[in-house]
Design an enzyme around this catalytic site. Structure first.
Site, PDB file in Angstrom:
ATOM      1  N   LYS A 119      25.615 -28.534  39.858  1.00 24.63           N
ATOM      2  CA  LYS A 119      25.346 -28.557  38.390  1.00 24.63           C
ATOM      3  C   LYS A 119      25.177 -29.875  38.047  1.00 24.63           C
ATOM      4  O   LYS A 119      25.866 -30.653  37.994  1.00 24.63           O
ATOM      5  CB  LYS A 119      26.139 -27.927  37.601  1.00 24.63           C
TER       6      LYS A 119
ATOM      7  N   ARG B 167      22.179 -26.570  24.237  1.00 22.74           N
ATOM      8  CA  ARG B 167      23.338 -26.830  23.403  1.00 22.74           C
ATOM      9  C   ARG B 167      23.174 -26.658  22.018  1.00 22.74           C
ATOM     10  O   ARG B 167      24.172 -26.649  20.958  1.00 22.74           O
ATOM     11  CB  ARG B 167      23.661 -28.434  23.657  1.00 22.74           C
TER      12      ARG B 167
ATOM     13  N   LYS C  83      21.631 -25.707  39.453  1.00 19.73           N
ATOM     14  CA  LYS C  83      21.105 -25.806  38.217  1.00 19.73           C
ATOM     15  C   LYS C  83      21.060 -27.257  37.623  1.00 19.73           C
ATOM     16  O   LYS C  83      21.805 -27.992  37.887  1.00 19.73           O
ATOM     17  CB  LYS C  83      22.376 -25.070  37.351  1.00 19.73           C
TER      18      LYS C  83
ATOM     19  N   TYR D 127      15.804 -17.117  30.613  1.00 15.21           N
ATOM     20  CA  TYR D 127      15.408 -16.481  29.463  1.00 15.21           C
ATOM     21  C   TYR D 127      14.256 -15.588  29.310  1.00 15.21           C
ATOM     22  O   TYR D 127      13.961 -15.059  28.362  1.00 15.21           O
ATOM     23  CB  TYR D 127      15.457 -17.588  28.448  1.00 15.21           C
TER      24      TYR D 127
HETATM   25  C1  PBG Z   1      28.090 -24.451  29.998  1.00 16.49           C
HETATM   26  C2  PBG Z   1      26.821 -24.394  30.325  1.00 16.49           C
HETATM   27  C3  PBG Z   1      25.685 -25.080  30.007  1.00 16.49           C
HETATM   28  C4  PBG Z   1      24.627 -24.497  30.382  1.00 16.49           C
HETATM   29  C5  PBG Z   1      25.238 -23.249  30.937  1.00 16.49           C
HETATM   30  N1  PBG Z   1      26.615 -23.211  30.963  1.00 16.49           N
HETATM   31  C6  PBG Z   1      25.560 -26.311  29.216  1.00 16.49           C
HETATM   32  C7  PBG Z   1      25.925 -27.531  29.452  1.00 16.49           C
HETATM   33  O1  PBG Z   1      26.376 -28.041  30.715  1.00 16.49           O
HETATM   34  O2  PBG Z   1      25.748 -28.519  28.748  1.00 16.49           O
HETATM   35  C8  PBG Z   1      23.136 -24.855  30.293  1.00 16.49           C
HETATM   36  C9  PBG Z   1      22.209 -23.480  30.220  1.00 16.49           C
HETATM   37  C10 PBG Z   1      20.773 -24.119  29.797  1.00 16.49           C
HETATM   38  O3  PBG Z   1      20.629 -25.264  29.608  1.00 16.49           O
HETATM   39  O4  PBG Z   1      20.168 -23.041  29.634  1.00 16.49           O
HETATM   40  N2  PBG Z   1      29.003 -25.702  30.534  1.00 16.49           N
END
Ligand code: PBG
Length: 323
Positions: A195, A205, A248, A313
Protein backbone atom coordinates in the site's frame (compact mmCIF):
# COMPACT_ATOMS: atom_id res chain seq x y z
CA UNK A 1 7.37 -5.78 -51.88
CA UNK A 2 7.35 -9.25 -50.30
CA UNK A 3 3.82 -10.50 -49.64
CA UNK A 4 2.57 -9.97 -46.08
CA UNK A 5 2.05 -13.35 -44.45
CA UNK A 6 1.42 -12.13 -40.93
CA UNK A 7 -1.67 -9.96 -40.72
CA UNK A 8 -2.86 -9.62 -37.08
CA UNK A 9 -5.80 -7.62 -38.35
CA UNK A 10 -7.37 -10.87 -39.67
CA UNK A 11 -8.45 -11.70 -36.14
CA UNK A 12 -9.88 -8.24 -35.48
CA UNK A 13 -12.36 -8.10 -38.34
CA UNK A 14 -15.54 -9.07 -36.53
CA UNK A 15 -16.86 -8.91 -32.99
CA UNK A 16 -17.07 -12.70 -32.87
CA UNK A 17 -13.43 -13.11 -33.84
CA UNK A 18 -12.32 -10.49 -31.34
CA UNK A 19 -14.34 -12.16 -28.60
CA UNK A 20 -12.89 -15.55 -29.50
CA UNK A 21 -9.29 -14.42 -29.06
CA UNK A 22 -9.85 -12.04 -26.12
CA UNK A 23 -7.29 -12.80 -23.40
CA UNK A 24 -8.78 -10.98 -20.42
CA UNK A 25 -12.36 -10.75 -19.23
CA UNK A 26 -13.92 -9.03 -16.28
CA UNK A 27 -16.14 -11.25 -14.18
CA UNK A 28 -18.65 -10.20 -11.54
CA UNK A 29 -17.22 -12.84 -9.20
CA UNK A 30 -13.92 -10.94 -9.01
CA UNK A 31 -15.33 -7.57 -8.03
CA UNK A 32 -15.40 -6.26 -4.47
CA UNK A 33 -17.74 -3.35 -3.77
CA UNK A 34 -16.76 -0.87 -0.98
CA UNK A 35 -19.47 0.40 1.41
CA UNK A 36 -19.26 3.17 4.03
CA UNK A 37 -21.36 2.77 7.17
CA UNK A 38 -22.28 5.87 9.18
CA UNK A 39 -24.42 6.57 12.26
CA UNK A 40 -28.11 7.40 12.11
CA UNK A 41 -31.13 6.04 10.30
CA UNK A 42 -32.32 6.68 6.79
CA UNK A 43 -29.02 8.38 5.95
CA UNK A 44 -27.86 8.24 2.34
CA UNK A 45 -25.35 11.07 1.93
CA UNK A 46 -23.42 11.31 -1.31
CA UNK A 47 -19.66 11.86 -1.00
CA UNK A 48 -18.95 15.19 -2.68
CA UNK A 49 -15.83 14.05 -4.51
CA UNK A 50 -17.20 10.59 -5.37
CA UNK A 51 -20.50 10.89 -7.26
CA UNK A 52 -22.49 7.66 -6.87
CA UNK A 53 -20.78 6.73 -3.57
CA UNK A 54 -22.66 7.27 -0.31
CA UNK A 55 -22.24 7.31 3.45
CA UNK A 56 -25.00 4.94 4.51
CA UNK A 57 -26.63 4.36 7.88
CA UNK A 58 -26.88 0.66 8.68
CA UNK A 59 -30.48 0.34 7.42
CA UNK A 60 -29.56 2.03 4.12
CA UNK A 61 -26.35 0.05 3.84
CA UNK A 62 -28.35 -3.17 4.02
CA UNK A 63 -30.56 -1.91 1.18
CA UNK A 64 -27.51 -1.03 -0.88
CA UNK A 65 -25.96 -4.45 -0.22
CA UNK A 66 -29.24 -6.13 -1.20
CA UNK A 67 -29.42 -4.19 -4.45
CA UNK A 68 -25.79 -4.96 -5.24
CA UNK A 69 -26.35 -8.65 -4.54
CA UNK A 70 -29.43 -8.67 -6.77
CA UNK A 71 -27.36 -7.17 -9.60
CA UNK A 72 -24.72 -9.87 -9.20
CA UNK A 73 -22.15 -8.37 -6.84
CA UNK A 74 -20.77 -11.24 -4.77
CA UNK A 75 -18.65 -9.42 -2.20
CA UNK A 76 -18.44 -6.12 -0.36
CA UNK A 77 -15.83 -4.49 1.87
CA UNK A 78 -17.15 -2.47 4.78
CA UNK A 79 -15.65 0.76 6.19
CA UNK A 80 -17.08 2.61 9.16
CA UNK A 81 -17.48 6.22 10.27
CA UNK A 82 -17.89 6.04 14.04
CA UNK A 83 -20.01 8.39 16.13
CA UNK A 84 -17.00 9.34 18.24
CA UNK A 85 -13.25 9.15 17.74
CA UNK A 86 -10.55 8.86 20.40
CA UNK A 87 -6.76 8.53 20.74
CA UNK A 88 -6.83 4.70 20.66
CA UNK A 89 -9.46 4.29 17.98
CA UNK A 90 -11.60 2.25 20.38
CA UNK A 91 -14.59 2.50 18.03
CA UNK A 92 -12.72 0.10 15.75
CA UNK A 93 -13.14 -2.85 18.11
CA UNK A 94 -16.33 -1.96 20.01
CA UNK A 95 -18.83 -4.81 19.99
CA UNK A 96 -21.52 -2.38 18.88
CA UNK A 97 -19.12 -0.33 16.73
CA UNK A 98 -20.44 1.03 13.47
CA UNK A 99 -18.58 -1.52 11.33
CA UNK A 100 -19.58 -4.43 13.56
CA UNK A 101 -23.25 -3.36 13.39
CA UNK A 102 -23.11 -2.99 9.62
CA UNK A 103 -21.45 -6.39 9.16
CA UNK A 104 -23.95 -8.08 11.47
CA UNK A 105 -26.91 -6.54 9.67
CA UNK A 106 -25.66 -7.43 6.19
CA UNK A 107 -24.82 -11.02 7.19
CA UNK A 108 -28.29 -11.34 8.71
CA UNK A 109 -30.28 -9.70 5.90
CA UNK A 110 -28.47 -10.46 2.66
CA UNK A 111 -28.11 -14.05 1.49
CA UNK A 112 -24.85 -15.28 -0.02
CA UNK A 113 -22.95 -12.04 0.13
CA UNK A 114 -19.29 -12.26 1.10
CA UNK A 115 -18.46 -9.56 3.63
CA UNK A 116 -14.89 -8.32 3.99
CA UNK A 117 -13.93 -6.09 6.91
CA UNK A 118 -11.34 -3.35 6.41
CA UNK A 119 -9.19 -3.53 9.52
CA UNK A 120 -7.53 -0.21 10.31
CA UNK A 121 -7.70 2.52 12.93
CA UNK A 122 -7.59 5.73 10.89
CA UNK A 123 -11.36 6.16 10.69
CA UNK A 124 -11.61 5.76 14.48
CA UNK A 125 -8.68 7.76 15.86
CA UNK A 126 -9.07 11.43 16.74
CA UNK A 127 -5.71 12.15 15.07
CA UNK A 128 -6.63 10.21 11.91
CA UNK A 129 -3.53 7.99 11.86
CA UNK A 130 -3.61 4.22 11.32
CA UNK A 131 -2.11 3.45 14.73
CA UNK A 132 -1.67 4.81 18.24
CA UNK A 133 0.62 7.80 18.75
CA UNK A 134 3.69 7.69 21.03
CA UNK A 135 6.06 10.67 21.13
CA UNK A 136 4.47 12.18 18.05
CA UNK A 137 4.90 9.04 15.97
CA UNK A 138 2.69 6.13 15.00
CA UNK A 139 3.87 3.37 17.32
CA UNK A 140 4.01 0.02 15.55
CA UNK A 141 3.92 -2.66 18.22
CA UNK A 142 1.27 -1.17 20.54
CA UNK A 143 -0.94 -0.86 17.45
CA UNK A 144 -0.69 -4.58 16.64
CA UNK A 145 -2.63 -5.61 19.70
CA UNK A 146 -5.44 -3.22 18.84
CA UNK A 147 -5.54 -4.47 15.27
CA UNK A 148 -5.82 -8.07 16.46
CA UNK A 149 -8.62 -7.10 18.82
CA UNK A 150 -10.37 -5.25 15.98
CA UNK A 151 -10.10 -8.24 13.65
CA UNK A 152 -11.56 -10.56 16.28
CA UNK A 153 -14.50 -8.23 16.90
CA UNK A 154 -15.16 -8.06 13.15
CA UNK A 155 -15.03 -11.85 12.86
CA UNK A 156 -17.41 -12.10 15.82
CA UNK A 157 -19.77 -9.78 13.97
CA UNK A 158 -19.71 -12.22 11.06
CA UNK A 159 -17.03 -10.92 8.69
CA UNK A 160 -15.99 -13.59 6.20
CA UNK A 161 -12.57 -12.07 5.46
CA UNK A 162 -10.30 -9.71 7.42
CA UNK A 163 -8.43 -7.08 5.39
CA UNK A 164 -5.80 -5.15 7.38
CA UNK A 165 -4.87 -1.89 5.65
CA UNK A 166 -2.72 -0.04 8.17
CA UNK A 167 0.77 -1.00 6.90
CA UNK A 168 2.04 -1.81 10.39
CA UNK A 169 4.97 -4.26 10.43
CA UNK A 170 3.84 -7.64 11.71
CA UNK A 171 0.13 -6.88 11.39
CA UNK A 172 -0.70 -10.10 9.56
CA UNK A 173 0.99 -12.30 12.18
CA UNK A 174 -0.63 -10.42 15.05
CA UNK A 175 -4.08 -10.69 13.48
CA UNK A 176 -3.61 -14.37 12.58
CA UNK A 177 -2.64 -15.11 16.15
CA UNK A 178 -5.59 -13.16 17.52
CA UNK A 179 -8.09 -14.80 15.19
CA UNK A 180 -6.77 -18.29 15.90
CA UNK A 181 -6.82 -17.77 19.66
CA UNK A 182 -10.47 -16.69 19.39
CA UNK A 183 -11.32 -19.80 17.37
CA UNK A 184 -11.43 -18.15 13.93
CA UNK A 185 -8.83 -20.38 12.33
CA UNK A 186 -10.85 -20.52 9.11
CA UNK A 187 -11.20 -16.79 8.53
CA UNK A 188 -8.79 -15.71 5.77
CA UNK A 189 -6.65 -12.58 5.80
CA UNK A 190 -6.56 -10.41 2.70
CA UNK A 191 -3.55 -8.22 3.44
CA UNK A 192 -3.15 -4.76 1.97
CA UNK A 193 0.46 -5.90 1.69
CA UNK A 194 1.60 -3.31 -0.82
CA UNK A 195 0.00 0.00 0.00
CA UNK A 196 1.57 3.22 -1.19
CA UNK A 197 1.42 6.65 0.47
CA UNK A 198 -0.72 7.93 -2.38
CA UNK A 199 -2.45 11.18 -3.22
CA UNK A 200 -5.03 9.00 -4.97
CA UNK A 201 -6.68 8.36 -1.55
CA UNK A 202 -7.82 11.98 -1.29
CA UNK A 203 -11.54 11.51 -1.92
CA UNK A 204 -11.69 8.43 0.36
CA UNK A 205 -10.51 10.51 3.28
CA UNK A 206 -13.54 12.67 2.75
CA UNK A 207 -15.78 9.59 2.39
CA UNK A 208 -14.38 7.98 5.54
CA UNK A 209 -13.53 11.18 7.40
CA UNK A 210 -10.05 9.76 7.97
CA UNK A 211 -7.55 12.45 6.96
CA UNK A 212 -4.56 12.61 9.34
CA UNK A 213 -4.80 15.67 11.61
CA UNK A 214 -1.02 16.18 11.62
CA UNK A 215 1.73 15.00 9.29
CA UNK A 216 1.04 12.36 6.67
CA UNK A 217 1.26 8.57 6.24
CA UNK A 218 4.70 8.43 4.64
CA UNK A 219 6.20 6.96 7.82
CA UNK A 220 4.25 3.73 7.32
CA UNK A 221 2.79 3.56 3.81
CA UNK A 222 5.21 2.94 0.94
CA UNK A 223 7.08 5.42 -1.22
CA UNK A 224 5.47 5.38 -4.69
CA UNK A 225 8.96 5.32 -6.20
CA UNK A 226 9.69 1.82 -4.88
CA UNK A 227 8.96 -1.49 -6.61
CA UNK A 228 11.53 -3.90 -5.15
CA UNK A 229 10.42 -2.92 -1.66
CA UNK A 230 6.89 -3.91 -2.66
CA UNK A 231 8.03 -7.49 -3.19
CA UNK A 232 9.70 -7.48 0.21
CA UNK A 233 6.49 -6.23 1.85
CA UNK A 234 4.51 -8.98 0.13
CA UNK A 235 7.06 -11.63 1.04
CA UNK A 236 6.85 -10.69 4.73
CA UNK A 237 3.08 -10.94 4.66
CA UNK A 238 3.22 -14.34 2.98
CA UNK A 239 5.57 -15.53 5.74
CA UNK A 240 3.16 -14.23 8.37
CA UNK A 241 0.29 -16.22 6.91
CA UNK A 242 -1.58 -13.87 4.58
CA UNK A 243 -4.10 -15.77 2.44
CA UNK A 244 -4.41 -13.11 -0.25
CA UNK A 245 -2.34 -10.06 -1.14
CA UNK A 246 -3.39 -6.63 -2.31
CA UNK A 247 -1.74 -3.85 -4.27
CA UNK A 248 -3.11 -0.36 -3.81
CA UNK A 249 -3.68 1.95 -5.70
CA UNK A 250 -4.15 -0.04 -8.92
CA UNK A 251 -3.76 1.81 -12.21
CA UNK A 252 -0.68 3.88 -11.23
CA UNK A 253 1.02 0.65 -10.04
CA UNK A 254 0.34 -1.88 -12.82
CA UNK A 255 4.03 -2.78 -12.91
CA UNK A 256 3.88 -3.68 -9.23
CA UNK A 257 0.74 -5.79 -9.75
CA UNK A 258 2.52 -7.66 -12.52
CA UNK A 259 5.68 -8.19 -10.47
CA UNK A 260 3.67 -9.46 -7.48
CA UNK A 261 1.67 -11.76 -9.75
CA UNK A 262 4.85 -13.27 -11.17
CA UNK A 263 6.56 -13.71 -7.82
CA UNK A 264 3.77 -15.05 -5.60
CA UNK A 265 1.28 -17.87 -5.93
CA UNK A 266 -1.36 -16.39 -3.60
CA UNK A 267 -4.48 -14.80 -5.07
CA UNK A 268 -3.86 -11.13 -5.75
CA UNK A 269 -6.26 -8.23 -5.37
CA UNK A 270 -5.89 -4.64 -6.52
CA UNK A 271 -7.76 -1.59 -5.24
CA UNK A 272 -8.96 0.93 -7.81
CA UNK A 273 -8.99 3.71 -5.22
CA UNK A 274 -11.11 6.78 -4.70
CA UNK A 275 -8.86 9.12 -6.71
CA UNK A 276 -8.88 6.77 -9.70
CA UNK A 277 -12.68 6.72 -9.53
CA UNK A 278 -13.02 10.47 -8.98
CA UNK A 279 -10.82 11.30 -11.97
CA UNK A 280 -12.99 9.23 -14.28
CA UNK A 281 -16.21 10.63 -12.83
CA UNK A 282 -15.05 14.24 -13.06
CA UNK A 283 -13.78 14.04 -16.62
CA UNK A 284 -16.98 12.25 -17.66
CA UNK A 285 -19.10 14.96 -16.03
CA UNK A 286 -17.20 17.54 -18.06
CA UNK A 287 -18.07 15.54 -21.17
CA UNK A 288 -14.38 14.99 -21.89
CA UNK A 289 -14.26 11.18 -21.81
CA UNK A 290 -16.57 8.24 -22.31
CA UNK A 291 -17.15 7.07 -18.71
CA UNK A 292 -18.29 3.53 -19.52
CA UNK A 293 -15.41 2.77 -21.84
CA UNK A 294 -12.74 4.29 -19.61
CA UNK A 295 -14.13 2.37 -16.64
CA UNK A 296 -13.98 -0.94 -18.50
CA UNK A 297 -10.57 -0.26 -20.04
CA UNK A 298 -9.03 0.68 -16.66
CA UNK A 299 -10.39 -2.43 -14.98
CA UNK A 300 -9.34 -4.75 -17.82
CA UNK A 301 -5.84 -3.24 -17.57
CA UNK A 302 -5.73 -4.01 -13.84
CA UNK A 303 -6.82 -7.58 -14.49
CA UNK A 304 -4.44 -8.00 -17.43
CA UNK A 305 -1.56 -6.89 -15.21
CA UNK A 306 -2.38 -9.84 -12.96
CA UNK A 307 -5.02 -8.95 -10.39
CA UNK A 308 -7.52 -11.71 -9.64
CA UNK A 309 -9.91 -9.58 -7.61
CA UNK A 310 -10.53 -5.86 -7.97
CA UNK A 311 -11.96 -3.54 -5.33
CA UNK A 312 -13.90 -0.89 -7.22
CA UNK A 313 -16.57 1.72 -6.60
CA UNK A 314 -17.76 0.91 -10.14
CA UNK A 315 -18.69 -2.69 -9.24
CA UNK A 316 -22.42 -2.28 -9.92
CA UNK A 317 -21.85 -0.33 -13.16
CA UNK A 318 -19.40 -2.92 -14.46
CA UNK A 319 -21.85 -5.74 -13.86
CA UNK A 320 -24.57 -3.78 -15.65
CA UNK A 321 -22.19 -3.41 -18.62
CA UNK A 322 -21.31 -7.10 -18.58
CA UNK A 323 -24.92 -8.28 -18.69
C1 PBG B 1 -7.59 2.90 5.56
C2 PBG B 1 -7.85 2.90 4.11
C3 PBG B 1 -7.65 3.93 3.15
C4 PBG B 1 -8.16 3.43 1.94
C5 PBG B 1 -8.62 2.14 2.18
N1 PBG B 1 -8.39 1.82 3.52
C6 PBG B 1 -7.18 5.31 3.30
C7 PBG B 1 -5.82 5.68 3.62
O1 PBG B 1 -4.89 4.88 3.74
O2 PBG B 1 -5.67 6.89 3.81
C8 PBG B 1 -8.21 4.19 0.64
C9 PBG B 1 -9.24 3.75 -0.34
C10 PBG B 1 -9.53 4.70 -1.43
O3 PBG B 1 -8.86 5.73 -1.61
O4 PBG B 1 -10.47 4.40 -2.17
N2 PBG B 1 -6.28 2.82 5.96
Amino acid sequence: MTPLINRPRRLRRTAALRAMVRETRLDAANLIYPLFACPGEGVRREVRSMPGVFNLSVDELVKEAEEARRLGVSSVIVFGLPERKDEQGSGAFAEDGITQRAIRAVKREVKDLLVIADTCLCEYTSHGHCGVIKDGEVANDPTLEILAQTAVSQAQAGADVIAPSGMMDGMVAAIREGLDAAGFTDIPILSYAIKYASAFYGPFREAADSAPQFGDRRGYQMDPANAREALREAELDVEQGADMLMVKPALPFLDVIKAARERFTLPLAAYQVSGEYAQIKAAAQMGWIDEERIMMESLVAIKRAGADAILTYFAKDVIRQLS
